[in-house]
Write an enzyme that holds these catalytic residues in place. Sequence first.
Site, PDB file in Angstrom:
ATOM      1  N   GLY A 369     -10.575  40.323  15.520  1.00 11.24           N
ATOM      2  CA  GLY A 369     -10.400  39.040  16.186  1.00 11.24           C
ATOM      3  C   GLY A 369      -9.737  38.054  15.270  1.00 11.24           C
ATOM      4  N   GLY A 374      -8.789  32.262  10.169  1.00  9.62           N
ATOM      5  CA  GLY A 374      -8.229  33.519   9.689  1.00  9.62           C
ATOM      6  C   GLY A 374      -8.415  34.664  10.669  1.00  9.62           C
ATOM      7  N   ASP A 486     -20.881  24.760  12.008  1.00  8.92           N
ATOM      8  CA  ASP A 486     -20.036  25.286  13.086  1.00  8.92           C
ATOM      9  C   ASP A 486     -20.755  26.378  13.888  1.00  8.92           C
ATOM     10  OD1 ASP A 486     -17.737  25.273  14.576  1.00  8.92           O
ATOM     11  OD2 ASP A 486     -16.681  26.701  13.310  1.00  8.92           O
TER      12      ASP A 486
HETATM   13  N1  ATP Z   1     -18.769  40.851  10.686  1.00  9.86           N
HETATM   14  C1  ATP Z   1     -18.159  41.020  11.855  1.00  9.86           C
HETATM   15  N2  ATP Z   1     -18.410  42.117  12.584  1.00  9.86           N
HETATM   16  C2  ATP Z   1     -17.798  42.280  13.789  1.00  9.86           C
HETATM   17  N3  ATP Z   1     -16.933  41.409  14.331  1.00  9.86           N
HETATM   18  C3  ATP Z   1     -16.643  40.305  13.648  1.00  9.86           C
HETATM   19  C4  ATP Z   1     -17.235  40.047  12.373  1.00  9.86           C
HETATM   20  N4  ATP Z   1     -16.770  38.864  11.928  1.00  9.86           N
HETATM   21  C5  ATP Z   1     -15.947  38.403  12.876  1.00  9.86           C
HETATM   22  N5  ATP Z   1     -15.843  39.260  13.914  1.00  9.86           N
HETATM   23  C6  ATP Z   1     -15.013  39.116  15.121  1.00  9.86           C
HETATM   24  O1  ATP Z   1     -13.820  38.444  14.777  1.00  9.86           O
HETATM   25  C7  ATP Z   1     -13.660  37.280  15.570  1.00  9.86           C
HETATM   26  C8  ATP Z   1     -13.000  36.200  14.748  1.00  9.86           C
HETATM   27  O2  ATP Z   1     -13.940  35.732  13.806  1.00  9.86           O
HETATM   28  P1  ATP Z   1     -13.727  34.403  12.978  1.00  9.86           P
HETATM   29  O3  ATP Z   1     -14.974  34.151  12.237  1.00  9.86           O
HETATM   30  O4  ATP Z   1     -12.466  34.475  12.221  1.00  9.86           O
HETATM   31  O5  ATP Z   1     -13.445  33.302  14.045  1.00  9.86           O
HETATM   32  P2  ATP Z   1     -14.321  32.592  15.118  1.00  9.86           P
HETATM   33  O6  ATP Z   1     -15.719  32.466  14.645  1.00  9.86           O
HETATM   34  O7  ATP Z   1     -14.100  33.300  16.421  1.00  9.86           O
HETATM   35  O8  ATP Z   1     -13.602  31.179  15.198  1.00  9.86           O
HETATM   36  P3  ATP Z   1     -13.518  30.018  14.100  1.00  9.86           P
HETATM   37  O9  ATP Z   1     -12.822  30.540  12.918  1.00  9.86           O
HETATM   38  O10 ATP Z   1     -12.734  28.972  14.803  1.00  9.86           O
HETATM   39  O11 ATP Z   1     -14.917  29.619  13.803  1.00  9.86           O
HETATM   40  C9  ATP Z   1     -15.070  36.914  16.051  1.00  9.86           C
HETATM   41  O12 ATP Z   1     -15.070  36.248  17.264  1.00  9.86           O
HETATM   42  C10 ATP Z   1     -15.729  38.278  16.148  1.00  9.86           C
HETATM   43  O13 ATP Z   1     -15.508  38.802  17.430  1.00  9.86           O
END
Ligand code: ATP
Length: 661
Positions: A369, A374, A486
């Site tokens: 994702g 990032g 957040d």
């Molecule tokens: N440890 C993980 N295991 C599985 N999927 C993950 C993990 N970390 C992140 N993801 C997936 O990647 C996506 C992007 O995560 P990321 O933390 O970059 O952004 P976000 O939380 O969706 O948004 P923001 O950065 O605006 O807070 C998440 O929505 C999730 O579906």
Amino acid sequence: MSFFHTIPSYSVLYFLFIIVLTAPSFDMILCCKFLNNTICAGIDNKLDNGSVQQSNVDILLADLPGNASQNAFVNTSVGEGQDGILGVAICLANISPSSCQNCLQWAVKHLYSDPKCKNSNSAESWFDRCMVHYSSHELFFGVPKTRPNITTFWGKSEANGGGLETAVYKLINNLSDSAAKNSETRSALGQLDYNQTSTSSTTIYGLAQCTRDLSAGNCSTCLAKFTRQLKIKSSGSTYTGARIVGDSCFIWYDNEPINNTCDQNAENEHINNPISDQNSGNGSSPVPPEGRGKSRTKTITIVTAVSVVVGLLLLVIAIYFVWLRKRTTKASSSWRATGYCKLRPDIRVYSIYELKTATQNFSPSKRLGRGGYGEVYQAVMYGRSVAIKRLLKASKENEQELIKELSLVSYMEHPNILKLVGYCFEKNQYFFVYEHMPNGSLDKHLKDPTSRQKLSWTTRFKIIKEIAQGLSYLHYGLEKRTTHVDLKLTNILLSKEMAAKIADFDMLRTFETDETHQSTEKGYGTIGYMAPEVNVLALRKNYSLKSDIYSFGIMVLEIVTGKGIHTFRKTESEENISESDENLTSFVWKNWNCKRYLEVIDPYLDLKIQRDNEQMVRCIHIGLLCIQHEAAKRPDILDVQKLLNTKEPLPPPSVPGFLRD
Ligand SMILES: Nc1ncnc2c1ncn2[C@@H]1O[C@H](COP(=O)(O)OP(=O)(O)OP(=O)(O)O)[C@@H](O)[C@H]1O
């Protein structure tokens, strides 16, 4: 031109380093015994003299003793790609940092003094209280090696020693269990009284330890295997002490306390060393055997005193050269980053090469994702499934801030907090490596109709309670009160068993004082989850523990209603939604005031069970209490946990944030 430029810097450093290592140390004489074993890769696996790889080996070995001494463990790497060298150093958990450092220096010295190990691309060296291991090709972090390398027995007691054998197994099993569960040190030290009569008893002492890169399960497997190999009976009598040492774990029992002084039984030991024949070095220990008579003591003391002074002097010079070298070398910044702050010792430092390899060069097919900061990629590294977050907005300017946060996150240990596994700060690129959560983020389960239907009330209620537990840990379970800033459904990740973990700590802020203190640092957050006091005038900086509670309340409402904060904008055709200016809060509040409680509950939820319905309505009530406009009126997370777990009467909620005017 400086001295450093006129003489080949590396040779000088190496020369001084060897001299320092060769100087005997008093602490060392007392505390550490060579186990007559170094293992080195054969002649076909030699590194070229003066090659980058060989220089990385030297840098690694120069640093391992110092880096491991404080926490009795380090696993690290130097260089990258084909030149990269991985290393691990470990000491018995109970020895002092200086003894640990000394022991490891001797272990390193043995690697250099064994001709077979010269320029070897992988080698290991064991002492009774420490071990070093490096390799240019073997990926050994996190991978248990359950083959014992050295098995040693000593002392004999009559017959079965009055229950000694039973006591040893009982003690070692208990210690193995505790060591595996001890995520901090993966070690346990203890004792057991046996052969008890009304007036006396006999005590047996023990230790079980794994390298800290092992998971609890792998540690347990390694120790169990070693315990099975503990044949402590011989010709009718029982050994009063034994030690089994391997790459990933070791066990030790003795009828004397296992402390950081010498093993008095050393000379009587019977060593059963399955690999020493083909691998041992010259066999002569640099450590004088203990108890060789007082005549030598005086000489040793004088030699030691002189050596310590000379050694210290040379060490200072050596450190100076190491420092100079570090400033000028192009060794990876990921290696250097560890020096800036204190990280949990089991946090891995990855090279960008390792991350690229594991993600097939950040292939879109590996992408989990993308968020505001990032992209996240899935990979398997050293047998462990991980999620690699590549920060797109970080830069050299905020590196120090990132490292500070990294240090804080590295010490977080809670079942409902996503675990940091490692990181890589290299070539102006920044990556956090977390445990991978196979069921992804909670928002996806609520957005997709099939998954939403599968998400029963029991699971949803469990998730709400788990988020509260994780938040409670952040707010009150750490040294400093920490706010997430957040919280939102995309930051709630679900394990294989659908356990919830709070993620995304790239923006954590800590509070030195109580929750009335408000951070004035640059703020973050996501509109819809942000409390009104945070969102005012787009300053977004008044966040506090109570603003996290607001975000928590919004999540609870989303989970119970099945509607996300963006639902109202997107699904204008949906029933119950009159105008696009309606939002989740107004929708719930309007129905709540008309006592149409069940109207707000997710239609996908089964409303046949009265107890569940009561819980759902109670959760809506708690959600509304959390999103009250006035921050002071919101419960704190400890209250929330209590309200979720009891049937205590709830106060009526006052008007939610953003609806007051
Ligand atoms: N440890 C993980 N295991 C599985 N999927 C993950 C993990 N970390 C992140 N993801 C997936 O990647 C996506 C992007 O995560 P990321 O933390 O970059 O952004 P976000 O939380 O969706 O948004 P923001 O950065 O605006 O807070 C998440 O929505 C999730 O579906």
